[in-house]
Write an enzyme that holds these catalytic residues in place. Structure first.
Site, PDB file in Angstrom:
ATOM      1  N   ARG A 188     -29.941   0.448   0.743  1.00  0.00           N
ATOM      2  CA  ARG A 188     -29.401  -0.123  -0.501  1.00  0.00           C
ATOM      3  C   ARG A 188     -28.437  -1.269  -0.191  1.00  0.00           C
ATOM      4  O   ARG A 188     -28.419  -2.293  -0.866  1.00  0.00           O
ATOM      5  CB  ARG A 188     -28.713   0.973  -1.310  1.00  0.00           C
ATOM      6  CG  ARG A 188     -27.902   0.466  -2.490  1.00  0.00           C
ATOM      7  CD  ARG A 188     -27.281   1.618  -3.270  1.00  0.00           C
ATOM      8  NE  ARG A 188     -26.272   1.162  -4.201  1.00  0.00           N
ATOM      9  CZ  ARG A 188     -24.987   0.986  -3.891  1.00  0.00           C
ATOM     10  NH1 ARG A 188     -24.546   1.212  -2.661  1.00  0.00           N
ATOM     11  NH2 ARG A 188     -24.137   0.560  -4.804  1.00  0.00           N
ATOM     12  N   HIS A 212     -20.190  -0.292  -9.550  1.00  0.00           N
ATOM     13  CA  HIS A 212     -20.265   0.985 -10.269  1.00  0.00           C
ATOM     14  C   HIS A 212     -19.809   0.864 -11.731  1.00  0.00           C
ATOM     15  O   HIS A 212     -19.965   1.814 -12.500  1.00  0.00           O
ATOM     16  CB  HIS A 212     -19.498   2.059  -9.507  1.00  0.00           C
ATOM     17  CG  HIS A 212     -20.108   2.311  -8.153  1.00  0.00           C
ATOM     18  ND1 HIS A 212     -21.331   2.927  -8.002  1.00  0.00           N
ATOM     19  CD2 HIS A 212     -19.708   1.949  -6.900  1.00  0.00           C
ATOM     20  CE1 HIS A 212     -21.647   2.961  -6.710  1.00  0.00           C
ATOM     21  NE2 HIS A 212     -20.674   2.381  -6.027  1.00  0.00           N
ATOM     22  N   TYR A 228     -14.954   6.739 -11.687  1.00  0.00           N
ATOM     23  CA  TYR A 228     -14.535   5.560 -10.913  1.00  0.00           C
ATOM     24  C   TYR A 228     -15.102   4.281 -11.566  1.00  0.00           C
ATOM     25  O   TYR A 228     -14.390   3.299 -11.754  1.00  0.00           O
ATOM     26  CB  TYR A 228     -15.027   5.702  -9.468  1.00  0.00           C
ATOM     27  CG  TYR A 228     -14.916   4.448  -8.627  1.00  0.00           C
ATOM     28  CD1 TYR A 228     -13.703   4.092  -8.033  1.00  0.00           C
ATOM     29  CD2 TYR A 228     -16.021   3.620  -8.425  1.00  0.00           C
ATOM     30  CE1 TYR A 228     -13.610   2.945  -7.258  1.00  0.00           C
ATOM     31  CE2 TYR A 228     -15.936   2.477  -7.648  1.00  0.00           C
ATOM     32  CZ  TYR A 228     -14.726   2.133  -7.061  1.00  0.00           C
ATOM     33  OH  TYR A 228     -14.633   0.993  -6.303  1.00  0.00           O
ATOM     34  N   SER A 247     -11.049   4.338  -4.066  1.00  0.00           N
ATOM     35  CA  SER A 247     -12.254   3.537  -3.870  1.00  0.00           C
ATOM     36  C   SER A 247     -13.516   4.393  -3.969  1.00  0.00           C
ATOM     37  O   SER A 247     -14.621   3.902  -3.747  1.00  0.00           O
ATOM     38  CB  SER A 247     -12.209   2.836  -2.514  1.00  0.00           C
ATOM     39  OG  SER A 247     -12.174   3.803  -1.487  1.00  0.00           O
ATOM     40  N   ASP A 281       0.862  -1.181   0.000  1.00  0.00           N
ATOM     41  CA  ASP A 281       0.000   0.000   0.000  1.00  0.00           C
ATOM     42  C   ASP A 281       0.904   1.237   0.000  1.00  0.00           C
ATOM     43  O   ASP A 281       2.077   1.148   0.369  1.00  0.00           O
ATOM     44  CB  ASP A 281      -0.893   0.007   1.250  1.00  0.00           C
ATOM     45  CG  ASP A 281      -2.180   0.813   1.026  1.00  0.00           C
ATOM     46  OD1 ASP A 281      -3.271   0.216   1.067  1.00  0.00           O
ATOM     47  OD2 ASP A 281      -2.099   2.032   0.796  1.00  0.00           O
ATOM     48  N   ILE A 282       0.346   2.396  -0.378  1.00  0.00           N
ATOM     49  CA  ILE A 282       1.143   3.634  -0.259  1.00  0.00           C
ATOM     50  C   ILE A 282       1.248   4.033   1.213  1.00  0.00           C
ATOM     51  O   ILE A 282       2.207   4.662   1.624  1.00  0.00           O
ATOM     52  CB  ILE A 282       0.585   4.828  -1.081  1.00  0.00           C
ATOM     53  CG1 ILE A 282      -0.940   4.920  -0.972  1.00  0.00           C
ATOM     54  CG2 ILE A 282       1.001   4.746  -2.539  1.00  0.00           C
ATOM     55  CD1 ILE A 282      -1.496   6.227  -1.490  1.00  0.00           C
ATOM     56  N   GLY A 318      -5.994   1.413  -5.361  1.00  0.00           N
ATOM     57  CA  GLY A 318      -6.604   2.458  -6.195  1.00  0.00           C
ATOM     58  C   GLY A 318      -7.605   3.257  -5.392  1.00  0.00           C
ATOM     59  O   GLY A 318      -7.903   2.936  -4.243  1.00  0.00           O
TER      60      GLY A 318
HETATM   61  C1  15L Z   1     -17.587   0.853  -4.233  1.00  0.00           C
HETATM   62  O1  15L Z   1     -17.085   0.449  -5.272  1.00  0.00           O
HETATM   63  C2  15L Z   1     -16.845   1.701  -3.289  1.00  0.00           C
HETATM   64  O2  15L Z   1     -15.451   1.437  -3.312  1.00  0.00           O
HETATM   65  C3  15L Z   1     -17.349   1.586  -1.876  1.00  0.00           C
HETATM   66  O3  15L Z   1     -16.813   2.635  -1.109  1.00  0.00           O
HETATM   67  C4  15L Z   1     -18.886   1.614  -1.797  1.00  0.00           C
HETATM   68  O4  15L Z   1     -19.347   2.889  -2.090  1.00  0.00           O
HETATM   69  C5  15L Z   1     -19.468   0.582  -2.737  1.00  0.00           C
HETATM   70  O5  15L Z   1     -18.922   0.644  -4.018  1.00  0.00           O
HETATM   71  C6  15L Z   1     -20.990   0.687  -2.850  1.00  0.00           C
HETATM   72  O6  15L Z   1     -21.511   0.849  -3.942  1.00  0.00           O
HETATM   73  O7  15L Z   1     -21.654   0.585  -1.816  1.00  0.00           O
END
Ligand code: 15L
Length: 273
Positions: A176, A114, A138, A76, A33-34, A74
Site C-alpha cells: 500500500r 485517514h 484518529y 499518530s 514535544d512531551i 498528537g
Molecule cells: C497515518 O496517519 C499514521 O500516523 C501513520 O502511522 C501511518 O499509519 C500512515 O497514516 C499510513 O496510513 O500509512
C-alpha cells in the site's frame, strides 16, 4: 526564509525526519514535544521545549516570537475516544488558539489520509479537498483538525495549510505504501512550499511523493510550489518480494487500508460489543 518555526510533536517519527531537513543557517527551529527531543548537535540552531499541545499556557509561551507553526503533535495511531478527543482534537484547538493569540501568521497542520480513509480507490484518483470519510477516531480527529484550521483561516485571516499525509517513513513498508509514500525529503520540500507560498489562505493538500503507483492528486500541492523528486518504485521489488497483495484486500481497496477493517473498530473494542 521563515526565521523561527515552532514544530510540535518534534520527537515523533515525522518530527524527527524533518528536524535536520528543515534546518537552515538563518533559521531557528523551536522543537516541542512531551518527550524532550534529543539535545542540539554542534552548531544546530534549535530551542527545545518539553510541553503538551494540550497545555494552553505552555503553548502560548511556545508560540511567542515564531513566524510559523508546523503542528505534528498528537497521537499518530488509533486510540480510545477520550485520548483522541483530548490530545488530537483539543490539542489542535490549543495550538491554533496559541498561534492566534501570539499573532503567528501561518500554521501548517499534519492531517492524514485517514481523514478520507473509506474512500475507495476504484472511484479514481483521490482529488484535493475530498469530502471527509474518516476510517477511525484518529481519522475523525484529522477532519476536526482541518475544520479548526478552516475556522482560524476564515475568521482571523491566518494562512493555514492542512497536509493530508500518506505514509511518511524512510522507506515504504508494504505494498500500500508504494502508493501512499511521502519520502522524508519530499516531506521537507512540501513543508518548505507550505511555509513559502504567498498568501495561501486555507488549503488542503495531499502529502505524497510522485510515486508511479500514486492514488492521489498533486495539483494543489504543486500549486503551492511543491515538486516531488522521489518515487517509491525504487523499493517495489524489495517490498513485493513476498508477492503482491490481493487486489480485493482492504489494504488495496481503501485509501486507509487495514484501518478500515474491524481490527480498528475502537467503538466495539471500548464497549466490548
Ligand atoms: C497515518 O496517519 C499514521 O500516523 C501513520 O502511522 C501511518 O499509519 C500512515 O497514516 C499510513 O496510513 O500509512
Amino acid at each position: 526564509m521563515t526565521a523561527r518555526i515552532l514544530i510540535t510533536g518534534a520527537a515523533g517519527i515525522v518530527g524527527t525526519l524533518m528536524r535536520t531537513r528543515l534546518a537552515a543557517p538563518d533559521r531557528t527551529l523551536r522543537l516541542l514535544d512531551i518527550a524532550t527531543p534529543p539535545p542540539a548537535a554542534d552548531g544546530e540552531r534549535v530551542e527545545l521545549v518539553t510541553a503538551s499541545v494540550t497545555d494552553q499556557a505552555a503553548m502560548d509561551e511556545a508560540c511567542a516570537g515564531v513566524d510559523a507553526v508546523i503542528h505534528l503533535g498528537g497521537h499518530s495511531l488509533e486510540r480510545p475516544w477520550a485520548e483522541i478527543l483530548d490530545v488530537n482534537i483539543n490539542g489542535t484547538h490549543v495550538v491554533l488558539e496559541a498561534a492566534r493569540r501570539a499573532g503567528v501568521p501561518r500554521v501548517v497542520l499534519a492531517s492524514s489520509n485517514h481523514a478520507v480513509g473509506y474512500y475507495e480507490r476504484a472511484t479514481g484518483e483521490a482529488g484535493d479537498y475530498l469530502f471527509p470519510q474518516p476510517d477511525t477516531y484518529y481519522g475523525v480527529s484529522k477532519v476536526a483538525l482541518e475544520a479548526l484550521g478552516s475556522l482560524y483561516a476564515s475568521r482571523y485571516g491566518m494562512d493555514v495549510i492542512a497536509v493530508r499525509i500518506g505514509s511518511c517513513f524512510e522507506k515504504p513498508r508494504d505494498a500500500r505504501m508504494l502508493s501512499t509514500w511521502l519520502s522524508p525529503d519530499d516531506g521537507a520540500r512540501l513543508f518548505e512550499a507550505c511555509l513559502a507560498a504567498p498568501s495561501p489562505g486555507f488549503r488542503v493538500v495531499w502529502g505524497v511523493s510522485d510515486n508511479t503507483r500514486r492514488w492521489f492528486s498533486l495539483t494543489e500541492a504543486e500549486e503551492l510550489g511543491y515538486k516531488s523528486e522521489d518515487d517509491s518504485e525504487v523499493y517495489a521489488e524489495e517490498v513485493l518480494a513476498a508477492g503482491p497483495p490481493a487486489p480485493d484486500s482492504p489494504a488495496m481497496v481503501y485509501l486507509g487500508g487495514v484501518w478500515c477493517t474491524p481490527e480498528f473498530d475502537t467503538a466495539v473494542k471500548e464497549a466490548g460489543r
